[in-house]
Design a protein around this motif. Structure first.
Motif, PDB file in Angstrom:
ATOM      1  N   VAL A  92      14.300  26.578 -33.907  1.00 29.30           N
ATOM      2  CA  VAL A  92      14.809  27.258 -32.712  1.00 29.30           C
ATOM      3  C   VAL A  92      15.427  28.598 -33.123  1.00 29.30           C
ATOM      4  CG1 VAL A  92      16.463  27.131 -30.806  1.00 29.30           C
ATOM      5  CG2 VAL A  92      15.199  25.099 -31.490  1.00 29.30           C
ATOM      6  N   ASN A  96      14.123  32.172 -31.763  1.00 22.78           N
ATOM      7  CA  ASN A  96      15.087  33.027 -31.085  1.00 22.78           C
ATOM      8  C   ASN A  96      15.144  34.398 -31.751  1.00 22.78           C
ATOM      9  OD1 ASN A  96      17.424  33.765 -29.458  1.00 22.78           O
ATOM     10  ND2 ASN A  96      18.502  33.604 -31.407  1.00 22.78           N
ATOM     11  N   SER A 142      19.907  35.389 -36.703  1.00 31.05           N
ATOM     12  CA  SER A 142      19.084  34.180 -36.653  1.00 31.05           C
ATOM     13  C   SER A 142      18.436  33.897 -38.001  1.00 31.05           C
ATOM     14  CB  SER A 142      17.990  34.319 -35.595  1.00 31.05           C
ATOM     15  OG  SER A 142      18.552  34.511 -34.332  1.00 31.05           O
ATOM     16  N   SER A 218      23.046  28.945 -30.477  1.00 27.03           N
ATOM     17  CA  SER A 218      23.091  29.022 -29.022  1.00 27.03           C
ATOM     18  C   SER A 218      23.650  30.371 -28.573  1.00 27.03           C
ATOM     19  CB  SER A 218      23.945  27.877 -28.487  1.00 27.03           C
ATOM     20  OG  SER A 218      24.125  28.013 -27.114  1.00 27.03           O
ATOM     21  N   ASN A 221      21.114  32.975 -29.071  1.00 29.61           N
ATOM     22  CA  ASN A 221      20.106  32.799 -28.027  1.00 29.61           C
ATOM     23  C   ASN A 221      20.497  33.580 -26.775  1.00 29.61           C
ATOM     24  OD1 ASN A 221      17.842  31.577 -26.746  1.00 29.61           O
ATOM     25  ND2 ASN A 221      19.192  30.042 -25.849  1.00 29.61           N
TER      26      ASN A 221
ATOM     27  N   THR B  32      20.345  20.436 -26.825  1.00 24.68           N
ATOM     28  CA  THR B  32      19.357  21.024 -27.731  1.00 24.68           C
ATOM     29  C   THR B  32      18.069  21.418 -27.005  1.00 24.68           C
ATOM     30  OG1 THR B  32      20.286  19.848 -29.590  1.00 24.68           O
ATOM     31  CG2 THR B  32      18.059  20.668 -29.850  1.00 24.68           C
ATOM     32  N   SER B  36      16.582  25.249 -26.493  1.00 27.13           N
ATOM     33  CA  SER B  36      15.223  25.597 -26.873  1.00 27.13           C
ATOM     34  C   SER B  36      14.422  26.112 -25.673  1.00 27.13           C
ATOM     35  CB  SER B  36      14.563  24.367 -27.486  1.00 27.13           C
ATOM     36  OG  SER B  36      13.273  24.653 -27.887  1.00 27.13           O
ATOM     37  N   ASN B  39      15.463  29.543 -24.821  1.00 27.72           N
ATOM     38  CA  ASN B  39      14.899  30.341 -25.903  1.00 27.72           C
ATOM     39  C   ASN B  39      13.456  30.751 -25.557  1.00 27.72           C
ATOM     40  OD1 ASN B  39      14.391  31.404 -28.444  1.00 27.72           O
ATOM     41  ND2 ASN B  39      13.913  29.425 -29.329  1.00 27.72           N
ATOM     42  N   ASN B  75       7.724  33.924 -30.095  1.00 28.58           N
ATOM     43  CA  ASN B  75       8.841  33.441 -29.303  1.00 28.58           C
ATOM     44  C   ASN B  75       8.348  32.550 -28.148  1.00 28.58           C
ATOM     45  OD1 ASN B  75      11.712  35.092 -27.701  1.00 28.58           O
ATOM     46  ND2 ASN B  75      11.169  32.957 -27.875  1.00 28.58           N
ATOM     47  N   GLY B  79       8.694  28.636 -28.587  1.00 29.18           N
ATOM     48  CA  GLY B  79       9.741  28.120 -27.711  1.00 29.18           C
ATOM     49  C   GLY B  79       9.255  26.979 -26.844  1.00 29.18           C
ATOM     50  N   VAL B  82       8.044  23.773 -29.031  1.00 31.69           N
ATOM     51  CA  VAL B  82       9.154  23.013 -29.620  1.00 31.69           C
ATOM     52  C   VAL B  82       9.900  22.233 -28.534  1.00 31.69           C
ATOM     53  CG1 VAL B  82      11.454  23.272 -30.610  1.00 31.69           C
ATOM     54  CG2 VAL B  82       9.519  24.373 -31.693  1.00 31.69           C
ATOM     55  N   THR B  83      10.152  22.891 -27.409  1.00 33.63           N
ATOM     56  CA  THR B  83      10.871  22.217 -26.330  1.00 33.63           C
ATOM     57  C   THR B  83      10.082  21.015 -25.839  1.00 33.63           C
ATOM     58  OG1 THR B  83      11.649  24.393 -25.665  1.00 33.63           O
ATOM     59  CG2 THR B  83      12.090  22.591 -24.161  1.00 33.63           C
TER      60      THR B  83
END
Lengths: 465, 109
Positions: A92, A96, A142, A218, A221, B32, B36, B39, B75, B79, B82-83
């Protein structure tokens, strides 16, 4: 001719509105377990609409655009698909960071594309500056967060003399150059600002250590969200502003919720070089004190004849890839009529909710996972608390030693149980680098070794009972 | 030009409120995946990147544009994938946090 131009423009705006609605619905969906997955798909749908529509009006340089996208997909999909669940947090962080990098490059490009930057109004330059600065900080920050979680560098806070002062000077340098750019727009100034912002991102993240890194991700992000919104202002693109701001705002709120789950305030996390003081002062005395360790066979007896066993999983369990073995153990105990459940600390694993994901992957039924508030009253009637690879989240220092850096963090009250078993690799302190008194408690027995090995031995020993 | 900036500012301010309101109550289990997911949403910078590359001239601008499109694509796909993987883990089970009835033992693997 003019009529069709207008209608295409209108169609794009409507499509962007649709995409914005999709993103809002996606965030709402993601806030509830029932709708989370469809929420994510709606978000992806919105993205598809937006990208598709962007291609619908006179796009040049397709020879570069298409390959760049294809390479991005070829690199990104397998990386996301095949990364281990335990490595999710750093993944993540990477995805990001690249977003922040893209926002910085877009803002910078918008500036250098202009043939006459002197014609920029002040607010336009400010938009560009915000995009470049925030995007760069998010990118390099990041990268460092990734390196910390991937253990490419120490997870501990990195401190050096005059750290605050140096950070302050870099920040002032950025600010001074920013003013210079506003009054005398030069691309070279902007480039230096970008480089300084990259340095600042690194310096900003270095002193943040251990368990705080997820909260930091976070925060970064939401930074990226703001950088994207700033690019949206610079490009005059409403959808970028909407989506970026949504992420910026919800990300900020999420960051607050996460730090609250850890019982810490955000400024405390960002500026207190967590854990560094206590780790050095207590490290020396740690080795000398006696602990009680035992064999898998003895512990199997303890477990097999208990009435109620509570399992407290931590990151060590995930690292050892022992999710499946622990489920086997809990199944084996249940077969013998033992009541078993898992007590999940909000920040078990390395991110809030991370442990739930890992155990769900191992097919542990959802109703056997109890959250902290639900689990804590149960410990006083628990025969055995089995702590696997967790440390800080059960450390009593959080409520009885005000000097400790984790003081005030809500913990699982494992010390209320009749007996405590710790599966640990070594006496090394946990992620936060703080000594755990619980290890020396007379009720505690330790079983040293890799979590998976120890659990496998426990499973076969319980079967033999 | 001034009309545009005011319009964008309006959108910005309203989006701040929507962003805050829309995720007001999130169980910690979902922190989490939500992180994500948001993101992935800021991957929207991909349309900005495409616009920038589309209007690029000369090697420097094009190189920067290509970098932006590549990073933004990472990205977006990273993103969302993964989510989805995280949430996949939840949806196999009874997704409600407090399921009253005992869940049937889920099939092995």
């Amino acid at each position: 001719m003019i009529a069709t131009e207008i209608s295409i423009e209108t169609a794009i705006r409507i499509a962007y509105l649709l995409a914005a609605i999709c993103f809002i619905l996606a965030l709402r969906g993601l806030s509830s377990p029932k709708s989370a997955r469809s929420g994510n798909l709606i978000g992806a749908g919105g993205m598809l609409i937006a990208v598709g529509m962007t291609f619908s009006h006179g796009i040049h340089n397709l020879v570069y655009i298409i390959p760049a996208i294809i390479v991005g997909i070829v690199v990104g999909v397998p990386a996301a698909r095949f990364v281990k669940m335990t490595a999710m947090p750093q993944m993540v962080a990477v995805f990001n960071g690249v977003g922040g990098g893209a926002a910085a490059v877009v803002s910078y490009s918008e500036f250098i594309h202009s043939s006459d930057v002197h014609s920029f109004a002040i607010y336009q330059i400010v938009e560009v500056l915000l995009g470049v600065i925030v995007g760069c900080v998010s990118f390099s920050g990041s990268v460092i967060a990734f390196a910390k979680l991937q253990e490419l560098m120490t997870g501990r806070p990195v401190t050096y003399p005059f750290q605050q002062l140096i950070n302050g000077i870099v920040a002032l340098g950025i600010l001074a150059l920013a003013f210079a750019v506003i009054f005398s727009p030069h691309t070279s100034f902007l480039l230096v600002i970008g480089i300084l912002a990259l340095l600042f991102g690194i310096a900003f993240v270095l002193p943040i250590g251990g368990a705080d890194v997820p909260v930091l991700i976070s925060l970064l992000n939401s930074f990226t969200g703001l950088a994207v919104a700033a690019s949206g202002f610079a490009l005059n693109n409403t959808l970028l502003v909407v989506a970026g701001t949504l992420v910026g705002a919800s990300g900020t709120l999420l960051t607050q919720m996460m730090s609250k789950a850890m019982g810490r305030s955000l400024p405390n996390i960002l500026f207190s070089a967590f854990g560094s003081v206590t780790a050095t002062s207590e490290g020396a005395s740690a080795e000398a004190r006696p602990v009680r360790s035992s064999t898998p066979e003895d512990l199997a007896v303890l477990l097999a004849y208990a009435r109620k066993v509570v399992i407290v999983p931590g990151y060590g369990l995930a690292v050892a890839q022992a999710q499946h073995t622990i489920r086997e153990l809990s199944d084996e105990l249940k077969k013998r009529g033992v009541e078993v459940f898992f007590a999940i600390h909000p920040v078990a694993g390395r991110m809030p909710g991370h442990m739930n994901v890992l155990l769900a992957e191992a097919n542990v039924p959802y109703d056997e996972l109890k959250e902290m508030d639900e689990a804590n009253p149960e410990f006083s009637t628990t025969d055995v608390a089995l702590v696997v690879g967790a440390n800080d989240v059960v450390n009593p220092a959080a409520h009885d030693s005000p000097g400790s850096p984790i003081y005030g963090m809500p913990i699982l009250h494992v010390d209320d149980a009749n007996a405590i078993i710790f599966l640990k690799r070594s006496m090394r302190p946990g992620f936060a680098g703080i000594e755990n008194e619980l290890l020396y408690n007379p009720k505690t027995t330790l079983l040293f070794g890799d979590a998976k090995d120890s659990l496998t031995k426990l499973v076969s020993a319980v079967k033999a009972q | 030009m001034n009309i545009d900036i005011i319009g964008l500012l309006t959108v910005f301010v309203l989006s701040v409120f929507v962003g805050y309101e829309v995720i007001s109550k999130v169980p910690s289990t979902l922190h989490t995946p939500l992180m994500s997911g948001t993101n992935a949403v800021h991957g929207i910078i991909i349309i900005g990147s495409i616009d920038i590359l589309s209007s690029s001239h000369g090697p420097v601008q094009i190189a920067l544009g290509v970098i932006a499109v590549f990073l933004a694509t990472l990205n977006v796909v990273g993103g969302f994938v993964v989510t989805d993987r995280m949430l996949e883990m939840f949806s196999v089970k009874k997704p409600s946090v407090k399921s009253v009835e005992k869940t049937e033992e889920s099939p092995k693997q």
